[in-house]
Design an enzyme around this catalytic site. Sequence first.
Site, PDB file in Angstrom:
ATOM      1  N   HIS A 157     -13.174  -4.522  49.664  1.00  0.00           N
ATOM      2  CA  HIS A 157     -12.799  -4.851  50.784  1.00  0.00           C
ATOM      3  C   HIS A 157     -11.446  -4.378  51.332  1.00  0.00           C
ATOM      4  O   HIS A 157     -10.707  -4.818  52.218  1.00  0.00           O
ATOM      5  CB  HIS A 157     -12.533  -6.533  50.785  1.00  0.00           C
ATOM      6  CG  HIS A 157     -13.733  -7.045  50.158  1.00  0.00           C
ATOM      7  ND1 HIS A 157     -14.683  -7.795  50.950  1.00  0.00           N
ATOM      8  CD2 HIS A 157     -13.954  -7.576  48.888  1.00  0.00           C
ATOM      9  CE1 HIS A 157     -15.642  -8.423  50.047  1.00  0.00           C
ATOM     10  NE2 HIS A 157     -15.223  -8.203  48.812  1.00  0.00           N
ATOM     11  N   SER A 278       1.231  17.286  66.883  1.00  0.00           N
ATOM     12  CA  SER A 278       0.701  16.662  68.219  1.00  0.00           C
ATOM     13  C   SER A 278       1.478  17.520  69.328  1.00  0.00           C
ATOM     14  O   SER A 278       2.492  17.927  69.108  1.00  0.00           O
ATOM     15  CB  SER A 278       1.358  15.329  68.133  1.00  0.00           C
ATOM     16  OG  SER A 278       1.605  15.040  69.555  1.00  0.00           O
ATOM     17  N   LYS A 284       4.804  14.588  64.464  1.00  0.00           N
ATOM     18  CA  LYS A 284       3.227  14.464  63.832  1.00  0.00           C
ATOM     19  C   LYS A 284       2.859  15.446  63.147  1.00  0.00           C
ATOM     20  O   LYS A 284       2.956  16.672  63.200  1.00  0.00           O
ATOM     21  CB  LYS A 284       2.524  14.042  65.023  1.00  0.00           C
ATOM     22  CG  LYS A 284       2.643  12.757  65.603  1.00  0.00           C
ATOM     23  CD  LYS A 284       1.976  11.480  65.144  1.00  0.00           C
ATOM     24  CE  LYS A 284       0.814  11.243  65.568  1.00  0.00           C
ATOM     25  NZ  LYS A 284       0.118  10.500  64.813  1.00  0.00           N
ATOM     26  N   GLU A 291     -10.868  14.047  60.082  1.00  0.00           N
ATOM     27  CA  GLU A 291     -11.055  13.059  61.364  1.00  0.00           C
ATOM     28  C   GLU A 291     -12.337  13.623  61.966  1.00  0.00           C
ATOM     29  O   GLU A 291     -13.377  12.762  62.205  1.00  0.00           O
ATOM     30  CB  GLU A 291     -10.003  12.901  62.310  1.00  0.00           C
ATOM     31  CG  GLU A 291      -8.953  12.037  61.988  1.00  0.00           C
ATOM     32  CD  GLU A 291      -7.913  12.283  62.772  1.00  0.00           C
ATOM     33  OE1 GLU A 291      -7.749  11.202  63.559  1.00  0.00           O
ATOM     34  OE2 GLU A 291      -7.063  13.060  62.921  1.00  0.00           O
TER      35      GLU A 291
END
Length: 471
Positions: A157, A278, A284, A291
């Site tokens: 979980h 970024s 970043k 992704e």
Amino acid sequence: MSDKPWDGRFAERTDTSVEAFTSSIQCDRRLYPYDIQGSVAHCRMLAKVGVITAEEAETLVEGLWRIKRELDQGNFEFDDSLEDIHMHIEARLLQEVGKVAQKLHTARSRNDQVALDIRMFLRDVTAQIIQGLKALRTILVGMAEQHVETVMPGYTHLQRAQPVLLGHHWMAYYEMFSRDAMRFADGLKRTNVMPLGAAALAGTTYPIDRSYTAELLGFPKVTANSMDSVADRDFILEFLSAAGICMVHLSRLSEELVLWSSSEFGFIELSDAFSTGSSIMPQKKNPDIPELIRGKTGRVVGSLMAELTLMKSLPLAYNRDMQEDKPPLFDAVDTLQSCLNITIKMLPTIQVKIDRMRQAASVGFLNATDMADYLVGRGVPFRKAHSIVGQAVAFALAQGKELDQLTLKELQGFSKEIEEDLFENLTLEHMIARRQSAGGTSGDNVRAAIATAHRELATDDPDQTAGGATA
Ligand code: ARG
């Protein structure tokens, strides 16, 4: 605009919008090496059974190889009016060798021809993917070897559950990708069957030798039913199912890399070479590669859905709908191959933050089950032990402490069975080492799984990868 091989019964020319609409050449041109090999084998077979002469066959075969060279070099002109790769090659052959080219299509139809081409294409692609999976599995085993002592929290979980070895975690992915390789290898058995000779749908009146064509093209078997031969796309569906499942596995691995590289987890750092920045936020470092793999999974699963929907309710035998089988198939093949390749390159560059993983495994009561097991060892029934430890956890939580930070006295307040030796039972090393049930996370088990994996990887047969642990 060229004359079409089928225009004998037509008085009017095809509307150019129809040519553009029905053409598949921009997509199916990539089948040309298979189309040519298939035609060469077909010619040789026709000569063997005496439908054309040996000399005619030689002329055709030489012409076909010359066309292959043109296509290899990119000197070939494509034209929508010629619909697909099969008609392009045949039309070019007519220019190249003259009238004898008109004999090539004897005892054949584009319906069995395209079925052959896709099977040959998929046979090659499947073998490449199995090799790619082998490379990936090899990398995972190497990563597991490096981390047979690295302790991390295992999750259920997405809540910290029990400690596991990072090597065990990597080997879980080894198992998934081994099953993928087996699935692809299994599908290959049904792809690797030769359909040519079904002609349009009913077979042919010529005394063809299908086994000879199969032998020339390296197929172990020929298809059994001419109608099924031109109507069957199960092998594509099976391939796409295997591809979809494999992408789901890649996406699960990717998701963990995304999570683990967040500040919240901080378990790994991706290398600069496999991250992006970024355009606005200078600080970043983003995990765009995993992704994108997650995102591209949708395309491959979508291709499977597209193909299933395409085939649903189609009457026998060939239907033009089936021309739409290629765009999703090719997209899925390209997507899966690029995702596999980049994963293979990215994984070895990951830097694991061993201390941070260990720290995360040390807080959050991951030793609660082991405390219950300790009580069971002293004769307390498991359910009772579970409840005792639950109360101890609630108490510790209220104190802002871990179980092993409570005093012996405090612990004995929950059960008289508890003694000083409880504490060693609650250490990470102890918890890991004791999980010796087959397939469990003990170091001995993980080392044995790695040894088994090496044996599996040493064979080239994915079916030898039986999976599972020795009980
Ligand atoms: N381009 C077609 C396809 O991919 C080839 C078969 C066409 N057959 C036909 N009778 N129109 O399915």
